[in-house]
Design an enzyme around this catalytic site. Structure first.
Site, short mmCIF file in Angstrom:
data_model
loop_
_atom_site.label_atom_id
_atom_site.label_comp_id
_atom_site.label_asym_id
_atom_site.label_seq_id
_atom_site.Cartn_x
_atom_site.Cartn_y
_atom_site.Cartn_z
N GLU A 327 0.85 -1.19 0.00
CA GLU A 327 0.00 0.00 0.00
C GLU A 327 0.88 1.24 0.00
O GLU A 327 1.76 1.38 0.86
CB GLU A 327 -0.89 0.04 1.24
CG GLU A 327 -2.01 -0.97 1.26
CD GLU A 327 -2.95 -0.76 2.45
OE1 GLU A 327 -4.10 -1.20 2.35
OE2 GLU A 327 -2.53 -0.16 3.46
N CYS A 328 0.64 2.15 -0.92
CA CYS A 328 1.31 3.45 -0.98
C CYS A 328 2.83 3.27 -0.92
O CYS A 328 3.44 2.84 -1.89
CB CYS A 328 0.78 4.36 0.12
SG CYS A 328 1.12 6.11 -0.17
N GLY A 329 3.47 3.57 0.22
CA GLY A 329 4.91 3.39 0.31
C GLY A 329 5.33 1.96 0.06
O GLY A 329 6.38 1.69 -0.53
#
Length: 438
Positions: A327-329
């Site tokens: 997720e994201c990073g």
């Protein structure tokens, strides 16, 4: 189930000092022997860790846009056994989105109404005196039926300034629950996504103890406790189900943005969470069924991650036969490369073709609704998910198949669709909940 009284700490806008008030209040009430259950209204994955440090109990998000009734009820029920609930609002009290979500528009005022928690409005009175009462009066009367406890005056410059501000509140019929003198040391360190993480604070315990002592001196804690109110806690509801039995979860300063209700749901259903640190060059447990990389700050640690050979080799080995999700990073770390703020290109895991740049900054913020085109661990194709996106990174290359059709809260398509390749998937949105049937 018994009723637990509560309060919601909010403000006219961000930057008024409500987080330091929240932390000081949590600690002061806990010191007085109360079991204090903290909550965060809205999509925030940093503040709950500070709440836990201050209160000694896990803090949970309540989100009227992203959560359906069953999940909301399950999270509210986490207050069982507490003597009081204290929730921190997001942004300004009435700030939300334009299009109704699962339960509402996502404002802190809706949370207060749904839970029956009176609002404590933290007002920054710097640069004004009696005029602050007009602002507070508008906030009290803007939404009929909103429970309202009173105000805390913040950043008071002098005894005369406090007296004038109190006169205005008295004229407006608004209880003043406290007045906090201006102090430059009552701020928490921040970076580009808001507060630094709780684990990174150089002396968090000392800071929180200082906030509590400050509130004891300048806030009427007895009046606050007397103002607390609430409705009976629900006796049912469903937390998120785990996507696998044994989940290797990246957890360190680069990967820490996980919603507490998600992990609580996994644990309660019997899943084994196996933490590991990519920054320490640890590989995920080889017996894990799933590797999950949450969001965080990989852009601040890109060189360390690029040199973490055991971590990357372990990821690649796992991905040959079993799912990996980021997720994201975490999504950025699964990609081909990450370009840091100085323009240096760092090789990432290479399990996806994604190339992201923090040098080319663009702000991405808002709720997301995603309909999956391919499976995401724990969720089948066609499933609708609710989440939130908050980052500054820009996609330079994304050659893999899109994972989902993603839209903002108003239904407008967004280009960050996530992607998948083989057993590997990733998204830029942080998953909050699977959409509940109407």
């Amino acid at each position: 189930m018994a009723e637990v009284p509560g309060l919601l700490i909010s403000a006219p806008s961000s930057g008024t000092g409500k987080t330091t008030v929240m932390l000081g209040l949590l600690r002061a009430l806990a010191e007085d022997g109360l079991a204090v259950q903290p909550f965060k209204s809205g999509p925030d994955y940093i503040d709950p860790a500070f709440h836990r440090a201050a209160s000694g109990r896990a803090s949970f998000n309540l989100d009227g846009w992203a959560m359906g009734p069953s999940l909301w009820q399950a999270i509210a029920a986490q207050a069982e056994g507490a003597g009081i609930c204290v929730a921190e609002g997001s942004m300004g009290l009435f700030d939300g989105v334009a299009t109704r979500g699962q339960q509402g528009f996502g404002s802190s005022a809706e949370t207060a109404q749904a839970m029956g928690w009176p609002v404590v409005l933290v007002i920054d009175v710097s640069g004004q005196a009696q005029s602050a009462a007009a602002t507070a009066l508008g906030f009290r009367d803007y939404l009929p039926g909103l429970p309202f406890a009173g105000v805390i005056l913040n950043r008071v410059a002098s005894p005369r300034h406090e007296r004038l501000a109190r006169l205005g509140m008295e004229r407006a019929g608004l209880p003043v629950l406290g007045a906090l003198p201006r102090r430059g040391d009552l701020t928490l360190p921040e970076r580009h996504l808001g507060l630094i993480q709780a684990v990174e604070h150089p002396d968090l315990e000392t800071a929180i103890a200082g906030y509590a002592a400050f509130l004891r001196e300048h806030v009427d804690l007895a009046a606050l406790r007397a103002a607390a109110w609430g409705t009976a806690l629900p006796a049912h509801g469903t937390l998120p189900r785990p996507p696998a039995q044994r989940i290797a979860l990246a957890q360190d300063a680069a990967f820490s943005f996980t919603y507490p209700h998600v992990l609580e749901g996994w644990r309660r259903a019997g899943a084994e969470i196996l933490p590991f640190s990519p920054l320490a060059d640890e590989a995920p447990d080889p017996d894990a069924d799933l590797v999950w990389l949450p969001g965080g700050y990989p852009e601040l640690h890109a060189g360390t991650l690029a040199a973490a050979e055991r971590f990357r080799a372990g990821l690649r080995c796992h991905a040959e036969t079993r799912p990996v999700h980021g997720e994201c990073g975490g999504y950025m770390a699964l990609g081909e490369a990450l370009i840091d703020k100085d323009g240096t290109r760092h090789a990432m895991a290479g399990l996806l073709g994604l190339v992201t740049s923090y040098e080319t900054r663009r702000f991405h913020l808002g709720y997301r609704r995603a309909v999956l085109d391919a499976a995401l661990p724990g969720h089948a194709p066609g499933t609708a998910l609710r989440g939130h996106e908050f980052h500054y990174s820009t996609i330079l290359e994304q050659p893999d198949a899109p994972l989902a059709r993603v839209a903002d809260a108003d239904g407008n398509p967004v280009p960050e669709t996530g992607s998948h390749r083989g057993h590997v998937s990733g998204t830029f949105f942080h998953l909050i909940a699977e959409e509940e049937a109407a």
